[in-house]
Write a protein that holds these residues in place. Structure first.
Motif, mmCIF file in Angstrom:
data_model
loop_
_atom_site.group_PDB
_atom_site.id
_atom_site.type_symbol
_atom_site.label_atom_id
_atom_site.label_comp_id
_atom_site.label_asym_id
_atom_site.label_seq_id
_atom_site.Cartn_x
_atom_site.Cartn_y
_atom_site.Cartn_z
ATOM 1 N N HIS A 123 0.662 -71.984 16.515
ATOM 2 C CA HIS A 123 0.414 -71.769 17.945
ATOM 3 C C HIS A 123 1.280 -72.719 18.768
ATOM 4 C CE1 HIS A 123 -3.157 -69.239 17.175
ATOM 5 N NE2 HIS A 123 -3.347 -70.046 16.155
ATOM 6 N N LEU A 127 -2.877 -78.069 21.977
ATOM 7 C CA LEU A 127 -3.978 -77.475 21.222
ATOM 8 C C LEU A 127 -5.192 -78.393 21.213
ATOM 9 C CD1 LEU A 127 -2.016 -76.532 17.952
ATOM 10 C CD2 LEU A 127 -2.292 -75.091 19.987
ATOM 11 N N LYS A 212 -9.740 -80.462 28.297
ATOM 12 C CA LYS A 212 -8.724 -79.706 29.032
ATOM 13 C C LYS A 212 -8.376 -80.404 30.346
ATOM 14 C CE LYS A 212 -9.429 -74.983 27.340
ATOM 15 N NZ LYS A 212 -9.831 -73.602 27.732
ATOM 16 N N THR A 220 -4.560 -74.227 24.113
ATOM 17 C CA THR A 220 -5.092 -73.216 23.201
ATOM 18 C C THR A 220 -6.148 -73.873 22.325
ATOM 19 O OG1 THR A 220 -3.013 -71.968 23.139
ATOM 20 C CG2 THR A 220 -4.542 -71.623 21.314
ATOM 21 N N ILE A 222 -8.431 -73.705 19.059
ATOM 22 C CA ILE A 222 -8.502 -73.081 17.732
ATOM 23 C C ILE A 222 -9.776 -73.549 17.042
ATOM 24 C CG2 ILE A 222 -7.347 -72.808 15.501
ATOM 25 C CD1 ILE A 222 -4.755 -73.717 16.901
ATOM 26 N N ASP A 239 -9.770 -69.541 21.570
ATOM 27 C CA ASP A 239 -8.642 -68.610 21.737
ATOM 28 C C ASP A 239 -8.232 -68.002 20.408
ATOM 29 O OD1 ASP A 239 -8.128 -69.040 24.614
ATOM 30 O OD2 ASP A 239 -7.636 -71.081 23.977
#
Length: 262
Positions: A123, A127, A212, A220, A222, A239
């Protein structure tokens, strides 16, 4: 083929990985540092045969472990029964090769670095990797692949076990999604389901929101580990779900290490 071994606090996962990086099959056994190489071999060789493989099909072994006492017998398993010297994730030829941008790099668990390696390969961008294991870990990997740190929280099974053991009248309940979205339980068991399940969802959503905000760029998220799918339908924070992220990290690290040696 590669035998990738992920030794966690609760279980050890053995996975057979093809030359193309695809996982052919996997097996799980309870982690017990006292288990000998001979015991592993009796169990594992029979499972290989049941899947149509033999010892000769294993041409490489890599071990990632967060249980130091389990390492020696796994190394003996590789050398004695498969005739190969194993690579150990994070050591020697299998050094991480990624920036561990934290205060104490040597204390970062192998599984967390392996998740960072695989997550970055699969990705793009920044992350957050959530791994549901004995502990639930939240790891931040930036757009360059550097491991930036994270959070360690009690795993959901650990939380439930602690609750039941400390409260004499509370029953053991299964970890599953409540039948409704109501958070007002009318029986003891329902209230426990709500507290464990929705409490865990709220914890994850709150921590991811804070991470975030601190990162300040698109992220993203995971999820990996055995319980990732349990929450997938009841929260929108994931995601992607990568069930075999740690094994994929071992496979990627092995291919990179072997390639660098030639």
């Amino acid at each position: 083929m590669l035998l990738a071994i992920d030794a966690g606090n609760t279980n050890i996962v053995f996975a057979l990985v093809g030359d193309d990086g695809a996982i052919r099959t996997r097996w799980r056994i309870t982690t017990d540092p006292r288990r000998t190489a001979d015991e592993y071999a009796v169990w594992l060789v029979q499972l290989l045969a049941l899947e149509g493989f033999s010892k000769a099909d294993v041409t490489g072994v890599i071990i990632g472990t967060v249980v130091p006492r389990a390492l020696h017998n796994l190394e003996v398993l590789a050398s004695k029964y498969f005739g190969v010297e194993p690579l150990v994730a994070g050591q020697g030829a299998a050094a991480w090769g990624v920036d561990l941008d934290v205060a104490e790099p040597a204390t970062v668990g192998a599984d967390r670095v392996l998740n960072a390696i695989a997550g970055h390969a699969l990705h793009e961008g920044d992350l957050v990797v959530i791994d549901f294991g004995t502990a639930t870990t939240f790891d931040v990997v930036d757009y360059s692949g550097a491991y930036k740190g994270g959070i360690i929280a009690p795993g959901i099974n650990l939380s439930l076990d602690a609750l039941v053991s400390a409260a004499a009248k509370l029953p053991k309940v299964a970890i599953e999604a409540p039948e409704t979205a109501s958070v007002i339980g009318r029986t003891t068991e329902t209230q426990m389901h709500i507290g464990i399940y929705w409490g865990y969802v709220a914890m994850m959503e709150g921590l991811v929101a804070r991470m975030k905000a601190e990162i300040g760029r698109p992220v993203t998220v995971i999820a990996t580990g055995g319980l990732a799918t349990l929450f997938d339908h009841h929260t929108g924070i994931f995601d992607a779900i990568e069930s075999d992220l740690t094994i994929q990290g071992l496979s990627m690290l092995y291919r990179r290490s072997v390639g660098a040696a030639h």
